[in-house]
Design a protein around this motif. Structure first.
Motif, PDB file in Angstrom:
ATOM      1  N   TRP A 124      12.952   2.318   1.730  1.00 25.32           N
ATOM      2  CA  TRP A 124      12.953   0.932   1.249  1.00 25.32           C
ATOM      3  C   TRP A 124      11.859   0.664   0.212  1.00 25.32           C
ATOM      4  N   HIS A 125      10.682   1.270   0.402  1.00 19.94           N
ATOM      5  CA  HIS A 125       9.620   0.963  -0.561  1.00 19.94           C
ATOM      6  C   HIS A 125       9.880   1.617  -1.920  1.00 19.94           C
ATOM      7  N   ARG A 127      12.967   1.775  -3.136  1.00 14.71           N
ATOM      8  CA  ARG A 127      13.924   0.821  -3.707  1.00 14.71           C
ATOM      9  C   ARG A 127      13.188  -0.385  -4.296  1.00 14.71           C
ATOM     10  N   TRP A 128      12.168  -0.829  -3.580  1.00 13.62           N
ATOM     11  CA  TRP A 128      11.335  -1.934  -4.064  1.00 13.62           C
ATOM     12  C   TRP A 128      10.747  -1.581  -5.427  1.00 13.62           C
ATOM     13  N   ASP A 129      10.159  -0.395  -5.543  1.00 13.22           N
ATOM     14  CA  ASP A 129       9.527   0.004  -6.802  1.00 13.22           C
ATOM     15  C   ASP A 129      10.552   0.312  -7.887  1.00 13.22           C
ATOM     16  N   PHE A 196       4.615   5.385   2.630  1.00 16.67           N
ATOM     17  CA  PHE A 196       4.394   3.939   2.561  1.00 16.67           C
ATOM     18  C   PHE A 196       2.914   3.617   2.421  1.00 16.67           C
ATOM     19  N   PHE A 199       1.996   4.100  -1.139  1.00 22.94           N
ATOM     20  CA  PHE A 199       2.649   3.032  -1.901  1.00 22.94           C
ATOM     21  C   PHE A 199       1.846   1.739  -1.790  1.00 22.94           C
ATOM     22  N   ALA A 200       1.471   1.358  -0.566  1.00 20.85           N
ATOM     23  CA  ALA A 200       0.726   0.111  -0.359  1.00 20.85           C
ATOM     24  C   ALA A 200      -0.627   0.155  -1.051  1.00 20.85           C
ATOM     25  N   ARG A 203      -0.660  -0.768  -5.066  1.00 21.74           N
ATOM     26  CA  ARG A 203      -0.122  -2.007  -5.628  1.00 21.74           C
ATOM     27  C   ARG A 203      -1.059  -2.628  -6.674  1.00 21.74           C
ATOM     28  N   TRP A 269      16.288  -5.762  -5.872  1.00 20.42           N
ATOM     29  CA  TRP A 269      14.887  -5.678  -5.469  1.00 20.42           C
ATOM     30  C   TRP A 269      13.933  -6.230  -6.524  1.00 20.42           C
ATOM     31  N   TRP A 273       9.758  -7.398  -6.330  1.00 18.72           N
ATOM     32  CA  TRP A 273       8.712  -6.704  -7.079  1.00 18.72           C
ATOM     33  C   TRP A 273       7.971  -7.662  -8.001  1.00 18.72           C
ATOM     34  N   GLU A 276       5.464  -9.619  -6.013  1.00 21.76           N
ATOM     35  CA  GLU A 276       4.318  -8.750  -5.724  1.00 21.76           C
ATOM     36  C   GLU A 276       3.407  -8.620  -6.939  1.00 21.76           C
TER      37      GLU A 276
END
Length: 330
Positions: A124-125, A127-129, A196, A199-200, A203, A269, A273, A276
């Motif tokens: 999922w993360h 896909r977010w990016d 993840f 990824f976090a 940001r 998505w 993004w 964010e």
């Protein structure tokens, strides 16, 4: 064999992904000469030397001015390259042989070529990016974790090692010196998604890159005020903005055959993004006021060098014209 060098800058604190990387490099070394430039600590360096396939050259990083260790790794690898054409790739990039050959071939009429990365697999993360990737493609082009460059463009002077957005710095440096920079938006190369946790942790650092692109930064800083104003006055306007973001991302997905690698749901998505980035852009500005973004054991204040500054530095060098419609936006 492809007539080129594959340079992989590496700096690992642990080796959880080493077996998979070694398997990739074993296959890759059958297509192209591979050099791993390793900035890991002594224990990890020795472990990598023992694990890497016999056909892969393993070198330590040579000193280079600046605090961005990846720049030192890239410059070391480019200078040590045995070929004029060099492919630089992060440790999460995964080429197919046909894509690698096509990328090297495009250096026939370019000095730097930037292909298009896409995540595979897609947690999922990732896909977010991917929302970021599609918006970048719709408005200009995305910055990948891999480039192809002519050794002669970088080997002598290298590029600034005191900036965070080192890929952009490399592209600008070559362009400022008269090189031809090509964005190959139709040439797709897989990239393994980060954990993840990683990824976090990236940001705000990724948002800090926008300090090297003032117009983009200004647009990103407007996102949060616009959203807050919409919450206070008209939530319908927020829905309209979300729909517009999805439509723009979908245009990026369809551009240059992107539907082959980006799933139909990818554009959905984009609003998440953008929200964010609207928050993280302000956090990046705060970090800049505090001396810069944290990097390794210090801080990096500059995201990149303005193109006009680099052009002034290279003003006495001959320049070639960029191919119409093919120059990467820098």
């Amino acid at each position: 064999m492809i007539d080129a060098e594959y340079v992989l800058p590496l700096r690992w604190a642990d080796d959880r992904g080493l077996d998979e990387l070694v398997g990739y490099l074993r296959v890759l070394s059958g297509w192209i000469d591979v050099t791993v430039v390793d900035g890991s600590g002594p224990d990890r360096f020795s472990a990598h030397a023992a694990a890497l396939p016999a056909g892969v050259r393993h070198l330590p990083v040579q000193p280079w001015p600046g605090r961005n260790g990846k720049v030192a790794g890239v410059v070391t690898g480019v200078r040590a390259a045995r070929h004029e054409r060099v492919v630089i790739a992060d440790d999460d990039v995964r080429y197919r042989e046909d894509a690698l050959g096509a990328l090297v071939g495009r250096l026939d009429d370019a000095d730097v070529v930037a292909p298009q990365n896409h995540f595979a697999p897609l947690p999922w993360h990732a896909r977010w990016d991917t929302g970021r990737i599609l918006l970048n493609r719709a408005l200009a082009h995305d910055f990948p974790g891999t480039l192809a460059v002519r050794r002669s463009r970088l080997a002598e002077h290298g590029y600034d090692g005191d900036v965070l957005f080192e890929n952009l710095e490399l592209l600008r440096t070559v362009a400022a010196a008269g090189g031809r920079v090509v964005a190959a938006d139709d040439l797709y190369v897989e990239r393994r998604p980060p954990t993840f946790r990683h990824f976090a942790g990236q940001r705000v650092r990724q948002a800090y890159d926008s300090l090297a692109q003032p117009v983009r930064l200004a647009a990103e800083l407007l996102i949060l005020p616009v959203v807050l104003l919409g919450l206070l006055r008209s939530r319908r306007s927020l829905l309209a903005l979300a729909v517009a973001a999805v439509a723009l991302a979908e245009a990026g997905r369809r551009r240059a055959g992107g539907c082959r690698v980006f799933p139909p749901s990818s554009a959905l998505w984009a609003p998440a993004w953008l929200l964010e980035r609207g928050v993280c852009a302000w956090a990046a500005v705060v970090q800049r006021a505090r001396g810069g973004v944290r990097y390794s054991d210090g801080r990096l204040a500059r995201a990149g060098t303005p193109l006009r500054v680099l052009r002034n530095k290279h003003r006495n060098e001959p320049r070639s014209e960029h191919r119409n419609g093919s120059r990467a936006s820098t």
